[in-house]
Design a protein around this motif. Sequence first.
Motif, short mmCIF file in Angstrom:
data_model
loop_
_atom_site.label_atom_id
_atom_site.label_comp_id
_atom_site.label_asym_id
_atom_site.label_seq_id
_atom_site.Cartn_x
_atom_site.Cartn_y
_atom_site.Cartn_z
N VAL A 1 -23.84 -9.44 -9.68
CA VAL A 1 -22.72 -8.49 -9.80
C VAL A 1 -21.50 -9.23 -10.37
CG1 VAL A 1 -21.28 -6.81 -8.60
CG2 VAL A 1 -23.64 -7.18 -7.86
N GLY A 2 -21.13 -10.34 -9.71
CA GLY A 2 -20.15 -11.22 -10.34
C GLY A 2 -18.70 -10.97 -10.02
N ALA A 3 -18.39 -10.15 -9.01
CA ALA A 3 -16.98 -9.96 -8.65
C ALA A 3 -16.47 -11.20 -7.93
CB ALA A 3 -16.83 -8.73 -7.76
N LEU A 4 -15.16 -11.42 -8.04
CA LEU A 4 -14.59 -12.60 -7.37
C LEU A 4 -14.24 -12.29 -5.92
CD1 LEU A 4 -12.35 -13.90 -10.27
CD2 LEU A 4 -14.49 -14.89 -9.41
N GLY A 5 -14.06 -11.02 -5.65
CA GLY A 5 -13.73 -10.62 -4.29
C GLY A 5 -13.59 -9.12 -4.25
N MET A 6 -13.29 -8.58 -3.06
CA MET A 6 -13.11 -7.13 -2.95
C MET A 6 -12.01 -6.84 -1.94
SD MET A 6 -15.94 -4.26 -1.85
CE MET A 6 -15.58 -4.06 -0.09
N VAL A 7 -11.12 -5.96 -2.33
CA VAL A 7 -10.09 -5.50 -1.40
C VAL A 7 -10.57 -4.18 -0.83
CG1 VAL A 7 -7.76 -4.53 -1.35
CG2 VAL A 7 -8.21 -6.68 -2.59
N TYR A 8 -10.27 -3.92 0.46
CA TYR A 8 -10.67 -2.62 1.01
C TYR A 8 -9.54 -2.05 1.84
CZ TYR A 8 -11.55 -5.17 5.35
OH TYR A 8 -11.41 -5.94 6.45
N SER A 9 -9.64 -0.75 2.02
CA SER A 9 -8.69 -0.07 2.89
C SER A 9 -9.44 0.96 3.71
CB SER A 9 -7.59 0.59 2.05
OG SER A 9 -6.77 1.40 2.88
N ARG A 10 -9.35 0.84 5.03
CA ARG A 10 -10.00 1.80 5.92
C ARG A 10 -9.12 3.04 6.05
NH1 ARG A 10 -13.80 -0.01 9.39
NH2 ARG A 10 -14.25 -2.25 9.51
N CYS A 11 -9.74 4.21 5.99
CA CYS A 11 -8.99 5.45 6.16
C CYS A 11 -9.30 5.96 7.57
CB CYS A 11 -9.40 6.49 5.13
SG CYS A 11 -9.30 5.86 3.45
N ASN A 12 -8.37 5.73 8.45
CA ASN A 12 -8.59 6.11 9.85
C ASN A 12 -8.52 7.63 10.03
OD1 ASN A 12 -8.84 3.40 10.66
ND2 ASN A 12 -6.59 3.21 10.65
N ASP A 13 -9.17 8.08 11.11
CA ASP A 13 -9.23 9.53 11.35
C ASP A 13 -7.83 10.12 11.57
OD1 ASP A 13 -11.92 9.62 11.02
OD2 ASP A 13 -12.39 9.39 13.16
N ASP A 14 -6.90 9.29 12.08
CA ASP A 14 -5.56 9.81 12.36
C ASP A 14 -4.66 9.80 11.12
OD1 ASP A 14 -5.04 7.16 11.92
OD2 ASP A 14 -4.33 6.73 13.95
N GLY A 15 -5.25 9.49 9.93
CA GLY A 15 -4.44 9.53 8.71
C GLY A 15 -3.77 8.22 8.38
N ASP B 1 -19.87 -10.00 0.21
CA ASP B 1 -20.85 -10.98 -0.28
C ASP B 1 -21.71 -10.36 -1.39
OD1 ASP B 1 -19.92 -12.87 1.44
OD2 ASP B 1 -21.50 -12.57 2.96
N TRP B 2 -22.08 -9.11 -1.17
CA TRP B 2 -22.95 -8.44 -2.14
C TRP B 2 -22.28 -8.38 -3.53
CZ3 TRP B 2 -23.35 -4.32 -5.47
CH2 TRP B 2 -24.65 -3.97 -5.88
N VAL B 3 -21.00 -7.99 -3.58
CA VAL B 3 -20.35 -7.90 -4.90
C VAL B 3 -20.07 -9.27 -5.50
CG1 VAL B 3 -19.27 -5.64 -4.46
CG2 VAL B 3 -17.96 -7.72 -4.00
#
Lengths: 583, 583
Positions: free
Chosen positions: B344-358, B337-339
């Motif tokens: 700010v004006g972004a249309l969206g955001m993609v994310y990727s979680r980096c888990n502890d197990d790699g 929501d913030w971006v």
Amino acid sequence: MYRSHTCGELNASHINTEVTLSGWVQKSRDKGFIVWVDLRDRYGITQLVFDEERTPKEMMDRAQKLGREFVIQVKGTVIERASKNPNMATGDIELLVTELTILNESLLPPFTIEDKTDGGEDLRMKYRYLDIRRNPVKNNLVFRHKVTQQVRNFLSNEGFIEVETPYLIKSTPEGARDFVVPSRMNEGQFYALPQSPQTFKQLLMVGGMDKYFQIVKCFRDEDLRADRQPEFTQIDCEMAFVEQEDILNVFEGLTRHLLKEVNGVEIEKFPRMLYDDAMRLYGNDKPDIRFGMEFGELNEVAQHKDFGVFNSAELVVGIAVPGGNAYTRKEIDKLIDWVKRPQVGALGMVYSRCNDDGTFKSSVDKFFDQEDLAKWADVTGAKPGDLICILSGDKNKVRAQLSALRMELAERLGLRKPNEFAPLWVMDFPLLELDEETGRYHAMHHPFTSPKPGQIELLDTNPGDVKANAYDLVLNGNEIGGGSIRIHDKETQGIMLKHLGFSKEEAKAQFGFLMDAFEYGAPPHGGLAFGLDRLVAILGGQETIRDFIAFPKNNSGRDVMIDAPAAIDEQQLKELNLKLDLK
Amino acid sequence: MYRSHTCGELNASHINTEVTLSGWVQKSRDKGFIVWVDLRDRYGITQLVFDEERTPKEMMDRAQKLGREFVIQVKGTVIERASKNPNMATGDIELLVTELTILNESLLPPFTIEDKTDGGEDLRMKYRYLDIRRNPVKNNLVFRHKVTQQVRNFLSNEGFIEVETPYLIKSTPEGARDFVVPSRMNEGQFYALPQSPQTFKQLLMVGGMDKYFQIVKCFRDEDLRADRQPEFTQIDCEMAFVEQEDILNVFEGLTRHLLKEVNGVEIEKFPRMLYDDAMRLYGNDKPDIRFGMEFGELNEVAQHKDFGVFNSAELVVGIAVPGGNAYTRKEIDKLIDWVKRPQVGALGMVYSRCNDDGTFKSSVDKFFDQEDLAKWADVTGAKPGDLICILSGDKNKVRAQLSALRMELAERLGLRKPNEFAPLWVMDFPLLELDEETGRYHAMHHPFTSPKPGQIELLDTNPGDVKANAYDLVLNGNEIGGGSIRIHDKETQGIMLKHLGFSKEEAKAQFGFLMDAFEYGAPPHGGLAFGLDRLVAILGGQETIRDFIAFPKNNSGRDVMIDAPAAIDEQQLKELNLKLDLK
């Protein structure tokens, strides 16, 4: 790297060193087989040499074509000069050039870049950037920097804080005319440029900043007399929890510091003189006390004879001109013409020659005998060989006239020595000044100056007699600074504003924020401001402030170099909600 | 004499000394038989004590009536305090008062004069003189003074000369809007207030003043964004016969000197980064390098899959947020929501979680497998436990958006430590900038900036690619200064002005005097200017410049304390040959 050394630093110790210099071609002497070039930068001049034995032909050709004010870079070897020049810092050496690069060419400058230039004032102002290359102007600017650095260091060491006050403030009708700045964002409204940061420095005192200073530009839209600038620089200071004596001590200390650091002159204690005495003895509130020629008031000894001119005068007053008896009749007549010029305005001048044998010969021998004239000599302090010059009439006018004559004669007699410094505090200025035209009193310093204790009652009966806690610092006949202990309570401030003709509403509209501030615990405070332009000029042994300002304006307030002011776009005016309304 | 000591200097060594203090009543505690008063001045607080055993009844009565912010003078004896306060410089002693004088009373102030005040911004601005009594504001002003003194001393020692340039100059259409000043003496004409002394400092270089500086007010009539002021202060500098490296050395030296003297921080050598790299790695020409989170460009590893959003984007770019995998789904949604906020004006955001197990868990698992996501982690430098945030779209826009996100996250993670200082030179700025609206190029710095050697030919074909000899000094993510090597020959200047869309006539009208000056031997020169307000704020560990200006204006350009700007008299307008033309 454009240079390894400056043009002012090479000497015998550098002989055989390879160096790189950059600068301007001051002049070039081409003897065919040898070319000497004086290369100049801010720091000095170094002589370059090209000769057909050691210089390649191609470079020799280019060297011969170097014009005045070309910008060049040279590499070469420092060599001993055949004919040394002991008047030049670099006079023992010259640079045998091995590489010559022309960095920029130059048209022939419109005047010579020499200490004594052939350029007139107007041309020099139009090409001020060339004028600044000349030593006299450049040195003045460097000198000004040195003085301001000394001021800042001294005051900082004394615990003063330099605080920047705003330039976009509010117009006040008191005093000189403001320059105004239309606001685009606040339609139909204007800022004003400050004539001084007076109210802001008082607000800083209310804010507890008990030692404030600022070197700051101020602005006055006045018809410019000679040597006035629409923008000028002030050393502005204010202190809280102080009495007049504390302020005088600090700024006497500052001035003493400057005289010592900048001029190498040590002055123990500055003399003080009451305003009334300055007017009586010198006809002037900024007397030059580098020389005597004090006024002698002659009413008692020159009135009640048959000379009507004196008898009807409010004041008869004279000065003794040292050695003035040597003047011929013609020279004295010229002096009489001089005081009768409209700029001085005297109706005539009486004189009395003091002969070496102790006798006198006056222009009014018909009315006064030797005994009378001896009294005149006594009162004016004239000695055998002097000339007594006497003016009479309205007190204020005649004092101003005789003061002008005193200064003129001192100038002619060489008594105003630029390297002699005679500071003087003039104390207890009148609080109010009568505007002869309107018959209204206005503040002599400004409306925040406090009256001397116990004198506030006199405001109703004898406003012109009320003295203020106000003082000027005079140096060599110039006012270089002035200040006062301020009013710090709302009640006294109200009484003052009433006497200055402000209605309650006007006072509130103009100074409301200051009077409001005084409701919240204003401390006792006072200060002073020095005119930096004049201070620097006088310390520099000169009197023209324009020579100490990098880019001054002319008497019409114009900058002839950039051609300002100028017309602006229709669009700009529109955005400011303004229309021209030309006559 | 109002005081023998300040309220900040008395300690155990003064016990049994008779002293006089003056100041403001900070607060008073009245226990009936004993009254303690905290007396404050610029230097500190001293506790006064009145008690019924040792204080005469009459004085006791008056002491009990002292209100907050009353201005008083006290004489008394320094005594040891029963219960010492180790947090206070004067905490070992108190003053047993023997004489009490009320110098001025005070109304109850509209907010408390405490470090943490109950006064809101508006009230504090209206009563700025009271706000200045508070330590945070007072200390900022003292700090500013200290910084400017250090600047002046450093530059003076380096051979720089402070030269005052004029405030009443000429309006130029280039750049921001000018404030103008109507001239009374030159009918229908206007001065302009300088946006910077740019042309004057270049003229000083032509004049041979090869090391110039000035701490100077500048003016811009712009619609005010938060934390911009219509008048602001610049440390303005220029040098002749120098290359870029010489300038960087001097001003890196100055900044290092300030960090050492003012903050006690020693920094060896400032890193440098090309403008193009700053944009690529931080999406910003003023990167905060106190922390990492560098951009990873993901086009190669994220495009050409089935995810259309990425495939159609000019740039796919991500950052690794340290420890970000700890964010809940809800927190990540909030970040998205913030971006997407309009600021700010972004249309969206993609994310990727980096888990502890790699392993990885992304919002686009449908399109990318673990191998793809591992590449993303590699490119962005993400470690197990981090969160990769990815934006995509138009290159310029997406860089700005990700930069905003990077700064926001760093702020939340406490990575922007106010007492850590990370200076950075950003080099080789573009010469020109495309105005998207008009399709016209204008100078990114100003029209006098020189292109990199050999690039002037590109002006015709690829104007946006031409790099300039221009550099910014960035400190903690703020541009604190910028400058360039100037064009010093008339020919190049002519080409530049042509490309900026000036006709010969316009160029002559606006910059004729500078181009004329360049005909008379202009040396190679360059310089830079620091924004003093921001520099001081950042050195002071803060980011709001308003807190470091004694009398700032609000976002409408108003001084709410003095109520300026304001209407002016009809008579004043008439003298200026102006009429209001209100909408």
